[in-house]
Design a protein around this motif. Sequence first.
Motif, PDB file in Angstrom:
ATOM      1  N   ILE A 185     -46.025  79.045 -94.935  1.00 49.17           N
ATOM      2  CA  ILE A 185     -46.741  78.863 -93.668  1.00 49.17           C
ATOM      3  C   ILE A 185     -46.510  80.070 -92.754  1.00 49.17           C
ATOM      4  O   ILE A 185     -46.227  79.939 -91.583  1.00 49.17           O
ATOM      5  CB  ILE A 185     -46.336  77.547 -92.977  1.00 49.17           C
ATOM      6  CG1 ILE A 185     -46.226  76.438 -93.983  1.00 49.17           C
ATOM      7  CG2 ILE A 185     -47.269  77.253 -91.805  1.00 49.17           C
ATOM      8  CD1 ILE A 185     -47.191  75.337 -93.955  1.00 49.17           C
TER       9      ILE A 185
ATOM     10  N   ILE B  67     -50.288  80.949 -89.698  1.00 45.64           N
ATOM     11  CA  ILE B  67     -50.522  79.645 -89.079  1.00 45.64           C
ATOM     12  C   ILE B  67     -51.989  79.227 -89.139  1.00 45.64           C
ATOM     13  O   ILE B  67     -52.299  78.102 -89.528  1.00 45.64           O
ATOM     14  CB  ILE B  67     -50.009  79.630 -87.617  1.00 45.64           C
ATOM     15  CG1 ILE B  67     -48.504  79.880 -87.573  1.00 45.64           C
ATOM     16  CG2 ILE B  67     -50.368  78.325 -86.928  1.00 45.64           C
ATOM     17  CD1 ILE B  67     -47.643  78.797 -88.156  1.00 45.64           C
ATOM     18  N   GLN B  68     -52.908  80.101 -88.759  1.00 39.53           N
ATOM     19  CA  GLN B  68     -54.326  79.699 -88.726  1.00 39.53           C
ATOM     20  C   GLN B  68     -54.820  79.279 -90.107  1.00 39.53           C
ATOM     21  O   GLN B  68     -55.544  78.299 -90.232  1.00 39.53           O
ATOM     22  CB  GLN B  68     -55.215  80.823 -88.175  1.00 39.53           C
ATOM     23  CG  GLN B  68     -56.680  80.404 -88.054  1.00 39.53           C
ATOM     24  CD  GLN B  68     -56.873  79.175 -87.160  1.00 39.53           C
ATOM     25  OE1 GLN B  68     -56.408  79.157 -86.031  1.00 39.53           O
ATOM     26  NE2 GLN B  68     -57.538  78.154 -87.673  1.00 39.53           N
TER      27      GLN B  68
ATOM     28  N   LEU C 140     -49.016  71.855 -86.972  1.00 41.54           N
ATOM     29  CA  LEU C 140     -49.293  73.291 -86.980  1.00 41.54           C
ATOM     30  C   LEU C 140     -50.312  73.681 -85.918  1.00 41.54           C
ATOM     31  O   LEU C 140     -50.200  74.739 -85.296  1.00 41.54           O
ATOM     32  CB  LEU C 140     -49.795  73.720 -88.359  1.00 41.54           C
ATOM     33  CG  LEU C 140     -48.756  73.656 -89.472  1.00 41.54           C
ATOM     34  CD1 LEU C 140     -49.422  73.834 -90.826  1.00 41.54           C
ATOM     35  CD2 LEU C 140     -47.674  74.703 -89.255  1.00 41.54           C
TER      36      LEU C 140
ATOM     37  N   SER D 154     -48.626  74.058 -82.721  1.00 41.88           N
ATOM     38  CA  SER D 154     -47.506  74.988 -82.748  1.00 41.88           C
ATOM     39  C   SER D 154     -47.698  76.085 -81.698  1.00 41.88           C
ATOM     40  O   SER D 154     -48.794  76.623 -81.539  1.00 41.88           O
ATOM     41  CB  SER D 154     -47.403  75.616 -84.139  1.00 41.88           C
ATOM     42  OG  SER D 154     -46.556  76.751 -84.100  1.00 41.88           O
TER      43      SER D 154
ATOM     44  N   HIS E   8     -49.447  79.049 -82.902  1.00 42.67           N
ATOM     45  CA  HIS E   8     -50.891  78.949 -83.158  1.00 42.67           C
ATOM     46  C   HIS E   8     -51.695  79.016 -81.870  1.00 42.67           C
ATOM     47  O   HIS E   8     -52.790  79.545 -81.849  1.00 42.67           O
ATOM     48  CB  HIS E   8     -51.204  77.646 -83.905  1.00 42.67           C
ATOM     49  CG  HIS E   8     -52.655  77.482 -84.191  1.00 42.67           C
ATOM     50  ND1 HIS E   8     -53.431  76.528 -83.587  1.00 42.67           N
ATOM     51  CD2 HIS E   8     -53.487  78.175 -85.004  1.00 42.67           C
ATOM     52  CE1 HIS E   8     -54.665  76.632 -84.035  1.00 42.67           C
ATOM     53  NE2 HIS E   8     -54.738  77.617 -84.879  1.00 42.67           N
TER      54      HIS E   8
END
Length: 135
Positions: free
Chosen positions: A92, A95-96, A128, A131, A134
């Motif tokens: 990960i 993120i996107q 996510l 996050s 992000h």
Amino acid sequence: RIEKSILECSASGSTMLTNIIRAYKAKTILKMNKPNDALRHLLPYIDDVNNTQYPMLIAGINNIIAEAYYQLNDSVNAKIHADKALLTNQKIEIIQQAVDTYKLLYQIAKQQNDLPLALSYHEKYAELDLSPLHI
């Protein structure tokens, strides 16, 4: 204009940049609800994309392909490519791409009426998506 850019980048041997532009074009095509056109634009070049060894590009292209298959109600191929995106981005780091992948996996599991799996994917997607990295 995009096709000209693709041709120029391809002629110069810039595989990564060529495929980044293809990804942009395919996303635009998907927004026009033309998933078959998006697939025709990306699938012939998947080996070139994988050979770049650039995780963000590989995950991104697989997410676009997965989304195209999802729009075509082909959950088997959608899941195959979403899983490839997830495998490419298993730590990960991007993120996107992970947000996009988990959203697709959630939608596929929900469509297949696998609610426990859908919930699991949705929880990861939401975590996510919210996050600080992000936003």
